[in-house]
Design an enzyme around this catalytic site. Structure first.
Site, PDB file in Angstrom:
ATOM      1  N   ARG A 120       0.818  -1.234   0.000  1.00 18.99           N
ATOM      2  CA  ARG A 120       0.000   0.000   0.000  1.00 18.99           C
ATOM      3  C   ARG A 120       0.842   1.271   0.000  1.00 18.99           C
ATOM      4  O   ARG A 120       0.406   2.327   0.431  1.00 18.99           O
ATOM      5  CB  ARG A 120      -0.983   0.024   1.167  1.00 18.99           C
ATOM      6  CG  ARG A 120      -1.972  -1.117   1.135  1.00 18.99           C
ATOM      7  CD  ARG A 120      -3.260  -0.754   1.834  1.00 18.99           C
ATOM      8  NE  ARG A 120      -4.261  -1.767   1.609  1.00 18.99           N
ATOM      9  CZ  ARG A 120      -4.456  -2.815   2.395  1.00 18.99           C
ATOM     10  NH1 ARG A 120      -3.721  -2.976   3.480  1.00 18.99           N
ATOM     11  NH2 ARG A 120      -5.375  -3.693   2.115  1.00 18.99           N
ATOM     12  N   LYS A 142       3.984  11.405 -11.499  1.00 22.16           N
ATOM     13  CA  LYS A 142       3.175  10.516 -12.335  1.00 22.16           C
ATOM     14  C   LYS A 142       3.845   9.156 -12.413  1.00 22.16           C
ATOM     15  O   LYS A 142       5.053   9.069 -12.644  1.00 22.16           O
ATOM     16  CB  LYS A 142       3.053  11.072 -13.752  1.00 22.16           C
ATOM     17  CG  LYS A 142       1.965  12.095 -13.919  1.00 22.16           C
ATOM     18  CD  LYS A 142       1.766  12.407 -15.387  1.00 22.16           C
ATOM     19  CE  LYS A 142       0.723  13.479 -15.574  1.00 22.16           C
ATOM     20  NZ  LYS A 142       0.601  13.885 -16.986  1.00 22.16           N
ATOM     21  N   GLU A 184      11.370  17.443 -25.138  1.00 26.77           N
ATOM     22  CA  GLU A 184      10.557  17.841 -23.978  1.00 26.77           C
ATOM     23  C   GLU A 184      11.000  19.209 -23.447  1.00 26.77           C
ATOM     24  O   GLU A 184      10.189  19.984 -22.947  1.00 26.77           O
ATOM     25  CB  GLU A 184      10.633  16.784 -22.861  1.00 26.77           C
ATOM     26  CG  GLU A 184      10.143  15.401 -23.254  1.00 26.77           C
ATOM     27  CD  GLU A 184       8.633  15.309 -23.555  1.00 26.77           C
ATOM     28  OE1 GLU A 184       7.888  16.256 -23.222  1.00 26.77           O
ATOM     29  OE2 GLU A 184       8.217  14.302 -24.147  1.00 26.77           O
ATOM     30  N   LYS A 226       8.568  23.150 -14.836  1.00 23.82           N
ATOM     31  CA  LYS A 226       7.663  22.023 -14.571  1.00 23.82           C
ATOM     32  C   LYS A 226       7.214  22.026 -13.107  1.00 23.82           C
ATOM     33  O   LYS A 226       6.054  21.758 -12.803  1.00 23.82           O
ATOM     34  CB  LYS A 226       8.314  20.685 -14.939  1.00 23.82           C
ATOM     35  CG  LYS A 226       7.387  19.534 -14.597  1.00 23.82           C
ATOM     36  CD  LYS A 226       7.421  18.368 -15.511  1.00 23.82           C
ATOM     37  CE  LYS A 226       6.284  17.410 -15.103  1.00 23.82           C
ATOM     38  NZ  LYS A 226       6.420  16.093 -15.635  1.00 23.82           N
ATOM     39  N   GLU A 236      -3.227  17.035 -12.406  1.00 26.11           N
ATOM     40  CA  GLU A 236      -3.632  17.328 -13.785  1.00 26.11           C
ATOM     41  C   GLU A 236      -5.141  17.514 -13.942  1.00 26.11           C
ATOM     42  O   GLU A 236      -5.779  16.883 -14.765  1.00 26.11           O
ATOM     43  CB  GLU A 236      -3.132  16.220 -14.731  1.00 26.11           C
ATOM     44  CG  GLU A 236      -3.118  16.696 -16.176  1.00 26.11           C
ATOM     45  CD  GLU A 236      -2.353  15.774 -17.124  1.00 26.11           C
ATOM     46  OE1 GLU A 236      -1.204  15.411 -16.798  1.00 26.11           O
ATOM     47  OE2 GLU A 236      -2.901  15.439 -18.163  1.00 26.11           O
ATOM     48  N   ARG A 240      -1.939  21.607 -15.620  1.00 23.93           N
ATOM     49  CA  ARG A 240      -0.845  20.673 -15.921  1.00 23.93           C
ATOM     50  C   ARG A 240      -0.972  20.092 -17.327  1.00 23.93           C
ATOM     51  O   ARG A 240       0.011  19.615 -17.899  1.00 23.93           O
ATOM     52  CB  ARG A 240      -0.802  19.555 -14.859  1.00 23.93           C
ATOM     53  CG  ARG A 240       0.377  18.623 -15.047  1.00 23.93           C
ATOM     54  CD  ARG A 240       0.634  17.761 -13.848  1.00 23.93           C
ATOM     55  NE  ARG A 240       1.683  16.803 -14.114  1.00 23.93           N
ATOM     56  CZ  ARG A 240       2.222  16.003 -13.210  1.00 23.93           C
ATOM     57  NH1 ARG A 240       1.804  16.070 -11.967  1.00 23.93           N
ATOM     58  NH2 ARG A 240       3.180  15.154 -13.522  1.00 23.93           N
ATOM     59  N   ASN A 244       1.119  18.679 -22.087  1.00 25.80           N
ATOM     60  CA  ASN A 244       0.742  17.701 -23.110  1.00 25.80           C
ATOM     61  C   ASN A 244       0.745  18.280 -24.511  1.00 25.80           C
ATOM     62  O   ASN A 244       0.271  17.635 -25.442  1.00 25.80           O
ATOM     63  CB  ASN A 244      -0.647  17.164 -22.779  1.00 25.80           C
ATOM     64  CG  ASN A 244      -0.562  15.790 -22.156  1.00 25.80           C
ATOM     65  OD1 ASN A 244      -0.685  14.805 -22.843  1.00 25.80           O
ATOM     66  ND2 ASN A 244      -0.309  15.745 -20.866  1.00 25.80           N
ATOM     67  N   HIS A 247       1.517  16.128 -27.433  1.00 25.40           N
ATOM     68  CA  HIS A 247       1.438  14.750 -26.941  1.00 25.40           C
ATOM     69  C   HIS A 247       0.131  14.041 -27.266  1.00 25.40           C
ATOM     70  O   HIS A 247       0.090  12.813 -27.186  1.00 25.40           O
ATOM     71  CB  HIS A 247       1.680  14.719 -25.421  1.00 25.40           C
ATOM     72  CG  HIS A 247       3.130  14.833 -25.054  1.00 25.40           C
ATOM     73  ND1 HIS A 247       3.888  15.938 -25.377  1.00 25.40           N
ATOM     74  CD2 HIS A 247       3.977  13.975 -24.411  1.00 25.40           C
ATOM     75  CE1 HIS A 247       5.129  15.760 -24.935  1.00 25.40           C
ATOM     76  NE2 HIS A 247       5.209  14.577 -24.357  1.00 25.40           N
ATOM     77  N   HIS A 251       1.399  10.691 -28.469  1.00 25.58           N
ATOM     78  CA  HIS A 251       1.073   9.405 -27.841  1.00 25.58           C
ATOM     79  C   HIS A 251       0.322   8.493 -28.808  1.00 25.58           C
ATOM     80  O   HIS A 251       0.533   7.271 -28.820  1.00 25.58           O
ATOM     81  CB  HIS A 251       0.229   9.624 -26.578  1.00 25.58           C
ATOM     82  CG  HIS A 251       1.046  10.072 -25.394  1.00 25.58           C
ATOM     83  ND1 HIS A 251       0.505  10.722 -24.308  1.00 25.58           N
ATOM     84  CD2 HIS A 251       2.364   9.956 -25.127  1.00 25.58           C
ATOM     85  CE1 HIS A 251       1.460  10.984 -23.428  1.00 25.58           C
ATOM     86  NE2 HIS A 251       2.600  10.534 -23.900  1.00 25.58           N
ATOM     87  N   HIS A 263       9.403   7.462 -28.026  1.00 22.71           N
ATOM     88  CA  HIS A 263       8.600   8.573 -27.517  1.00 22.71           C
ATOM     89  C   HIS A 263       9.087   9.892 -28.109  1.00 22.71           C
ATOM     90  O   HIS A 263       8.295  10.723 -28.543  1.00 22.71           O
ATOM     91  CB  HIS A 263       8.703   8.597 -25.985  1.00 22.71           C
ATOM     92  CG  HIS A 263       7.893   9.688 -25.358  1.00 22.71           C
ATOM     93  ND1 HIS A 263       6.530   9.672 -25.320  1.00 22.71           N
ATOM     94  CD2 HIS A 263       8.264  10.863 -24.781  1.00 22.71           C
ATOM     95  CE1 HIS A 263       6.075  10.769 -24.739  1.00 22.71           C
ATOM     96  NE2 HIS A 263       7.114  11.503 -24.395  1.00 22.71           N
TER      97      HIS A 263
HETATM   98  N1  GLY Z   1       4.868  14.512 -18.642  1.00 18.21           N
HETATM   99  C1  GLY Z   1       3.743  15.321 -18.436  1.00 18.21           C
HETATM  100  C2  GLY Z   1       3.433  15.497 -16.994  1.00 18.21           C
HETATM  101  O1  GLY Z   1       4.182  15.104 -16.128  1.00 18.21           O
HETATM  102  O2  GLY Z   1       2.411  16.046 -16.679  1.00 18.21           O
END
Ligand code: GLY
Length: 364
Positions: A120, A142, A184, A226, A236, A240, A244, A247, A251, A263
């Site tokens: 957990r 993330k 990026e 960031k 997000e 946030r 993207n 992306h 993606h 990527h």
């Molecule tokens: N890579 C995009 C983010 O971390 O939100």
């Protein structure tokens, strides 16, 4: 250099360390906080081959369990997560352990996901070894894995306790991997900081030569941008999403190729597509798009790369995590350094005819 990222939920804090040769600093961190805890290193197989001796030399007194993760996007699966978890369980690893990811975004996302659900949740430390992971994937908590339906569709938000961005690892990074990180960097500058974008234009040569001073500046500025975005919107829910840009299509391209294209390559093409979309939607002027493409060229990215026809992409565009009712949404550049936002919304549905026109213009 040291930055602190405060994620408001549960007052969790990630301390980001940036510099060259940080393993002694990580060792001090472990001694101070975790000297009694079993340490698990989840290490990208390539990194283990190249830097295994160094890692063992600095971390041997913790007698870590070292688990090698095969390099590449194909390791970012539910099956690999289960395999890693079984290895931990077979080795008697429990609630008191600490998981450290050492590798690129794949290793970090997978290890973070394991850490977030193992017993957990156990403390997680990230040591990104690729530029992409340093400036993006390791920042902001993330975690997750891909499925055949798309990228990052299963995962959690699980802030790491610390990130050690050690530029020493960039010395052995392959050129394609390095370039994938630069995409990026360009992305975050385009989305949020025109001055940084111009700095990148001006310093392209020294950045491509990986001059330490230029790299530190690039990483520091990218991480600071960031960090500010993640602090404002850790999970997000809105702002946030600007990260993207490029992306939604990126993606879709990556997943539709069954992850055969990297990527980085996918995001370059995604940026070509989404800047065209922003131009056709009237948000970005042709002059600005030209400047963006010229900058990509300066960094050696192909600006004539092609994309597959829409019928190959449609399902993946619809499965994007920003989609609503199966309709893809895009972050649209509004000039250089800004994205369109209205009423707290940052990703937008675009008329299908516009999407079709852009795909037709760019497809083989
Ligand atoms: N890579 C995009 C983010 O971390 O939100």
């Amino acid at each position: 250099m040291r930055l602190e990222l405060v994620v408001r939920k549960e007052e969790r804090k990630t301390v980001i360390h940036l510099g060259e040769s940080l393993l002694p600093e990580m060792k001090r961190h472990l001694l101070a906080k975790h000297h009694k805890n079993p340490i698990v290193l989840l290490v990208d197989a390539n990194v283990l081959r190249l830097h295994g001796r160094l890692l063992r030399m600095h971390l041997q007194e913790f007698r870590p369990l070292i688990v090698s993760v095969p390099s590449g996007e194909h390791s970012k699966t539910r099956e690999m997560k289960a395999r890693v978890e079984d290895t931990l369980l077979q080795n008697g690893i429990g609630k008191d352990s600490v998981i450290i990811a050492i590798g690129g975004g794949v290793t970090g996302d997978l290890a973070g996901f394991v850490a977030s659900t193992f017993s957990r949740g156990v403390p997680f430390i990230n040591v990104p070894t690729t530029l992409l992971a340093m400036v993006d994937a390791s920042i902001g908590g993330k975690t997750g894995v891909n499925t055949s339906k798309g990228k990052n569709l299963i995962g959690t938000f699980f802030p790491s306790e610390a990130v050690f961005i050690d530029t020493h690892f960039l010395k052995t990074l392959s050129e394609p991997e390095f370039k994938a990180g630069l995409v990026e960097v360009l992305k975050i500058a385009l989305a949020r900081d025109a001055r940084f974008f111009r700095f990148l234009q001006k310093n392209a040569k020294s950045i491509l030569r990986r001059e330490p001073k230029a790299l530190l500046e690039v990483i520091h500025r990218s991480v600071a941008l960031k960090k500010a975005i993640v602090e404002a919107d850790p999970e997000e829910r809105g702002p946030r999403q600007v990260l993207n840009v490029g992306h939604t299509m990126g993606h879709a391209l990556e997943a539709s190729s069954q992850f055969r294209i990297s990527h980085g390559e996918a995001v370059v093409r995604g940026m070509l597509f989404e800047t065209l979309l922003a131009q056709k939607a009237g948000c970005l002027s042709p002059k600005e798009r030209k400047e963006i493409l010229a900058t990509f060229t300066r960094f050696g990215f192909p600006v004539n790369a092609r994309i597959p026809p829409l019928k190959k992409l449609a399902l993946f565009l619809a499965a994007d995590k920003k989609s609503k009712q199966g309709k893809p949404r895009f972050v649209l550049l509004k000039g250089i350094g800004k994205t369109v936002s209205t009423k707290g919304q940052h990703a937008f549905e675009v008329r299908p005819a516009l999407i079709r026109a852009c795909v037709e213009e760019l497809h083989d």
